[in-house]
Write a protein that holds these residues in place. Structure first.
Motif, PDB file in Angstrom:
ATOM      1  N   ARG A  24      -5.281   1.065   9.163  1.00 41.27           N
ATOM      2  CA  ARG A  24      -4.844   2.345   8.593  1.00 41.27           C
ATOM      3  C   ARG A  24      -4.198   2.186   7.227  1.00 41.27           C
ATOM      4  O   ARG A  24      -4.466   2.955   6.312  1.00 41.27           O
ATOM      5  CB  ARG A  24      -3.875   2.983   9.578  1.00 41.27           C
ATOM      6  CG  ARG A  24      -3.526   4.403   9.282  1.00 41.27           C
ATOM      7  CD  ARG A  24      -2.719   4.967  10.423  1.00 41.27           C
ATOM      8  NE  ARG A  24      -2.619   6.386  10.299  1.00 41.27           N
ATOM      9  CZ  ARG A  24      -2.105   7.173  11.212  1.00 41.27           C
ATOM     10  NH1 ARG A  24      -1.655   6.656  12.336  1.00 41.27           N
ATOM     11  NH2 ARG A  24      -2.033   8.454  11.031  1.00 41.27           N
ATOM     12  N   TYR A  25      -3.314   1.182   7.086  1.00 43.61           N
ATOM     13  CA  TYR A  25      -2.528   1.080   5.861  1.00 43.61           C
ATOM     14  C   TYR A  25      -2.934  -0.062   4.941  1.00 43.61           C
ATOM     15  O   TYR A  25      -2.937   0.106   3.725  1.00 43.61           O
ATOM     16  CB  TYR A  25      -1.040   0.954   6.215  1.00 43.61           C
ATOM     17  CG  TYR A  25      -0.522   2.196   6.885  1.00 43.61           C
ATOM     18  CD1 TYR A  25      -0.439   3.398   6.203  1.00 43.61           C
ATOM     19  CD2 TYR A  25      -0.148   2.190   8.222  1.00 43.61           C
ATOM     20  CE1 TYR A  25       0.010   4.555   6.815  1.00 43.61           C
ATOM     21  CE2 TYR A  25       0.302   3.335   8.850  1.00 43.61           C
ATOM     22  CZ  TYR A  25       0.385   4.511   8.146  1.00 43.61           C
ATOM     23  OH  TYR A  25       0.829   5.654   8.761  1.00 43.61           O
ATOM     24  N   LEU A  26      -3.264  -1.220   5.474  1.00 45.30           N
ATOM     25  CA  LEU A  26      -3.601  -2.344   4.612  1.00 45.30           C
ATOM     26  C   LEU A  26      -5.068  -2.329   4.199  1.00 45.30           C
ATOM     27  O   LEU A  26      -5.399  -2.600   3.046  1.00 45.30           O
ATOM     28  CB  LEU A  26      -3.253  -3.670   5.298  1.00 45.30           C
ATOM     29  CG  LEU A  26      -1.768  -3.858   5.620  1.00 45.30           C
ATOM     30  CD1 LEU A  26      -1.535  -5.187   6.310  1.00 45.30           C
ATOM     31  CD2 LEU A  26      -0.928  -3.764   4.356  1.00 45.30           C
ATOM     32  N   ALA A  27      -5.964  -2.011   5.134  1.00 42.68           N
ATOM     33  CA  ALA A  27      -7.390  -1.958   4.811  1.00 42.68           C
ATOM     34  C   ALA A  27      -7.799  -0.592   4.274  1.00 42.68           C
ATOM     35  O   ALA A  27      -8.957  -0.398   3.898  1.00 42.68           O
ATOM     36  CB  ALA A  27      -8.218  -2.309   6.042  1.00 42.68           C
ATOM     37  N   ARG A  28      -6.881   0.363   4.260  1.00 44.68           N
ATOM     38  CA  ARG A  28      -7.140   1.728   3.764  1.00 44.68           C
ATOM     39  C   ARG A  28      -8.313   2.386   4.488  1.00 44.68           C
ATOM     40  O   ARG A  28      -9.173   3.019   3.885  1.00 44.68           O
ATOM     41  CB  ARG A  28      -7.406   1.720   2.260  1.00 44.68           C
ATOM     42  CG  ARG A  28      -6.347   1.049   1.422  1.00 44.68           C
ATOM     43  CD  ARG A  28      -5.152   1.930   1.273  1.00 44.68           C
ATOM     44  NE  ARG A  28      -4.214   1.338   0.334  1.00 44.68           N
ATOM     45  CZ  ARG A  28      -2.916   1.390   0.474  1.00 44.68           C
ATOM     46  NH1 ARG A  28      -2.394   2.020   1.500  1.00 44.68           N
ATOM     47  NH2 ARG A  28      -2.118   0.848  -0.404  1.00 44.68           N
ATOM     48  N   MET A  29      -8.323   2.196   5.811  1.00 44.56           N
ATOM     49  CA  MET A  29      -9.351   2.812   6.661  1.00 44.56           C
ATOM     50  C   MET A  29      -8.645   3.657   7.724  1.00 44.56           C
ATOM     51  O   MET A  29      -8.604   3.282   8.895  1.00 44.56           O
ATOM     52  CB  MET A  29     -10.218   1.725   7.297  1.00 44.56           C
ATOM     53  CG  MET A  29     -10.904   0.830   6.274  1.00 44.56           C
ATOM     54  SD  MET A  29     -11.571  -0.668   7.005  1.00 44.56           S
ATOM     55  CE  MET A  29     -13.134  -0.099   7.586  1.00 44.56           C
ATOM     56  N   ILE A  86       6.926   2.969  14.891  1.00 44.86           N
ATOM     57  CA  ILE A  86       6.395   1.802  14.183  1.00 44.86           C
ATOM     58  C   ILE A  86       5.449   2.239  13.068  1.00 44.86           C
ATOM     59  O   ILE A  86       5.437   1.653  11.984  1.00 44.86           O
ATOM     60  CB  ILE A  86       5.715   0.837  15.171  1.00 44.86           C
ATOM     61  CG1 ILE A  86       6.784   0.259  16.110  1.00 44.86           C
ATOM     62  CG2 ILE A  86       4.984  -0.282  14.448  1.00 44.86           C
ATOM     63  CD1 ILE A  86       6.268  -0.581  17.233  1.00 44.86           C
ATOM     64  N   ASP A  87       4.673   3.298  13.305  1.00 42.17           N
ATOM     65  CA  ASP A  87       3.791   3.832  12.272  1.00 42.17           C
ATOM     66  C   ASP A  87       4.599   4.261  11.047  1.00 42.17           C
ATOM     67  O   ASP A  87       4.216   3.978   9.915  1.00 42.17           O
ATOM     68  CB  ASP A  87       2.987   5.007  12.831  1.00 42.17           C
ATOM     69  CG  ASP A  87       2.040   5.594  11.799  1.00 42.17           C
ATOM     70  OD1 ASP A  87       1.116   4.874  11.364  1.00 42.17           O
ATOM     71  OD2 ASP A  87       2.215   6.766  11.421  1.00 42.17           O
ATOM     72  N   GLY A  88       5.719   4.928  11.260  1.00 43.01           N
ATOM     73  CA  GLY A  88       6.572   5.343  10.145  1.00 43.01           C
ATOM     74  C   GLY A  88       7.112   4.161   9.367  1.00 43.01           C
ATOM     75  O   GLY A  88       7.162   4.176   8.130  1.00 43.01           O
ATOM     76  N   TRP A  89       7.499   3.111  10.090  1.00 33.26           N
ATOM     77  CA  TRP A  89       8.034   1.928   9.427  1.00 33.26           C
ATOM     78  C   TRP A  89       6.947   1.227   8.608  1.00 33.26           C
ATOM     79  O   TRP A  89       7.174   0.841   7.458  1.00 33.26           O
ATOM     80  CB  TRP A  89       8.613   0.959  10.466  1.00 33.26           C
ATOM     81  CG  TRP A  89       9.181  -0.266   9.856  1.00 33.26           C
ATOM     82  CD1 TRP A  89      10.420  -0.420   9.309  1.00 33.26           C
ATOM     83  CD2 TRP A  89       8.516  -1.534   9.702  1.00 33.26           C
ATOM     84  NE1 TRP A  89      10.576  -1.691   8.830  1.00 33.26           N
ATOM     85  CE2 TRP A  89       9.417  -2.406   9.063  1.00 33.26           C
ATOM     86  CE3 TRP A  89       7.262  -2.009  10.061  1.00 33.26           C
ATOM     87  CZ2 TRP A  89       9.096  -3.719   8.764  1.00 33.26           C
ATOM     88  CZ3 TRP A  89       6.935  -3.319   9.756  1.00 33.26           C
ATOM     89  CH2 TRP A  89       7.846  -4.153   9.117  1.00 33.26           C
ATOM     90  N   VAL A  90       5.745   1.076   9.190  1.00 35.68           N
ATOM     91  CA  VAL A  90       4.650   0.412   8.478  1.00 35.68           C
ATOM     92  C   VAL A  90       4.214   1.242   7.273  1.00 35.68           C
ATOM     93  O   VAL A  90       3.950   0.692   6.195  1.00 35.68           O
ATOM     94  CB  VAL A  90       3.466   0.138   9.433  1.00 35.68           C
ATOM     95  CG1 VAL A  90       2.249  -0.371   8.679  1.00 35.68           C
ATOM     96  CG2 VAL A  90       3.873  -0.863  10.499  1.00 35.68           C
ATOM     97  N   ALA A  91       4.152   2.558   7.432  1.00 31.16           N
ATOM     98  CA  ALA A  91       3.780   3.430   6.308  1.00 31.16           C
ATOM     99  C   ALA A  91       4.765   3.264   5.159  1.00 31.16           C
ATOM    100  O   ALA A  91       4.376   3.225   3.985  1.00 31.16           O
ATOM    101  CB  ALA A  91       3.723   4.884   6.765  1.00 31.16           C
TER     102      ALA A  91
END
Length: 196
Positions: A24-29, A86-91
Motif C-alpha cells: 500500500r505505502y512502499l510499493a505504491r499499490m 498500525i495503518d495510521g502509523w505506517v502512513a
C-alpha cells in the motif's frame, strides 16, 4: 494441531498486515495492498473450519478448542482496531500521512476511550462464548464439554475484569500533571502578548 494452527494464524496475521501495508505505502499499490489486508479474516475462517473438523472427527473437546474460540473472538473484537492503528502509523512514517492520534491521556476523554476498548473486549468474549456454545451443542455430550464451559466462564471473567478496570477511569479520572497545565495558563494569559 490446533495450537500450531493458532500460532500460524497469529504469524499469518502479522505477515499479511506487513505485506498489505508494504504494498500500500512502499510499493505504491494501494488496491493490491487493500486486497491483501482483506485476506486477514480468512485466517479465522480456516481456524474455525479446522477446529470444527477436529471435533467432528471425534477429538475430545479440551483447552485447545477453547483457546481457538478465544483467539477468533479477540481477533474479531480487536483485529480492525489493530490494523487501523498500525495503518495510521505506517502512513505517517512512510507516506507523509498525518501523525497518528494517540489515545487521550486524561479525564473523561480517557475514560470514554477505555470504555470503547472494553466494548471491544465484550464483543470478543461474546463471539468466543457463542462459538463455544455451538461447539457444546455440536458435541452434545455434557460429560466431555466441561473444558468448553470453563472457557466460556474465562471469557466472561476477562470481560468483567476489563470492565472494572475501564470503570476506574470514569470513577477516578486521571488528571494531567501540574507542570503540564502551567504552559497552557501562561499562553492564555491576557497580557502574554503585550510583554513580548
Amino acid at each position: 494441531m490446533i495450537v500450531t494452527l493458532i500460532v500460524a494464524c497469529e504469524v499469518g496475521f502479522w505477515v499479511l498486515l506487513a505485506a498489505g501495508l508494504t504494498l500500500r505505502y512502499l510499493a505504491r499499490m494501494p488496491r493490491l495492498g487493500a486486497a491483501v489486508l482483506l485476506l486477514e479474516p480468512l485466517l479465522e475462517v480456516v481456524l474455525l473450519v479446522v477446529t470444527t473438523i477436529d471435533l467432528r472427527n471425534g477429538a475430545e473437546p479440551d483447552w485447545k478448542h477453547g483457546l481457538a474460540a478465544m483467539y477468533i473472538g479477540f481477533t474479531i473484537g480487536y483485529g480492525h482496531y489493530t490494523i487501523k492503528r498500525i495503518d495510521g502509523w505506517v502512513a505517517h512514517r512512510f507516506a507523509d500521512g498525518p501523525p497518528p492520534v494517540g489515545p487521550p491521556k486524561y479525564g473523561m476523554a480517557r475514560a470514554r476511550h477505555e470504555g470503547r476498548l472494553w466494548l471491544r473486549t465484550v464483543v470478543a468474549a461474546a463471539v468466543a462464548a457463542v462459538l463455544l456454545q455451538i461447539a457444546i451443542w455440536y458435541v452434545g455430550d455434557a460429560g466431555s464439554t466441561g473444558s468448553l464451559v470453563a472457557w466460556q466462564l474465562n471469557a466472561a471473567r476477562v470481560a468483567g475484569i476489563h470492565g472494572v478496570i475501564a470503570l476506574t477511569y470514569a470513577l477516578w479520572p486521571k488528571k494531567p500533571p501540574a507542570d503540564a497545565e502551567e504552559p497552557t495558563r501562561v499562553e492564555r494569559h491576557p497580557s502574554a502578548g503585550a510583554r513580548g
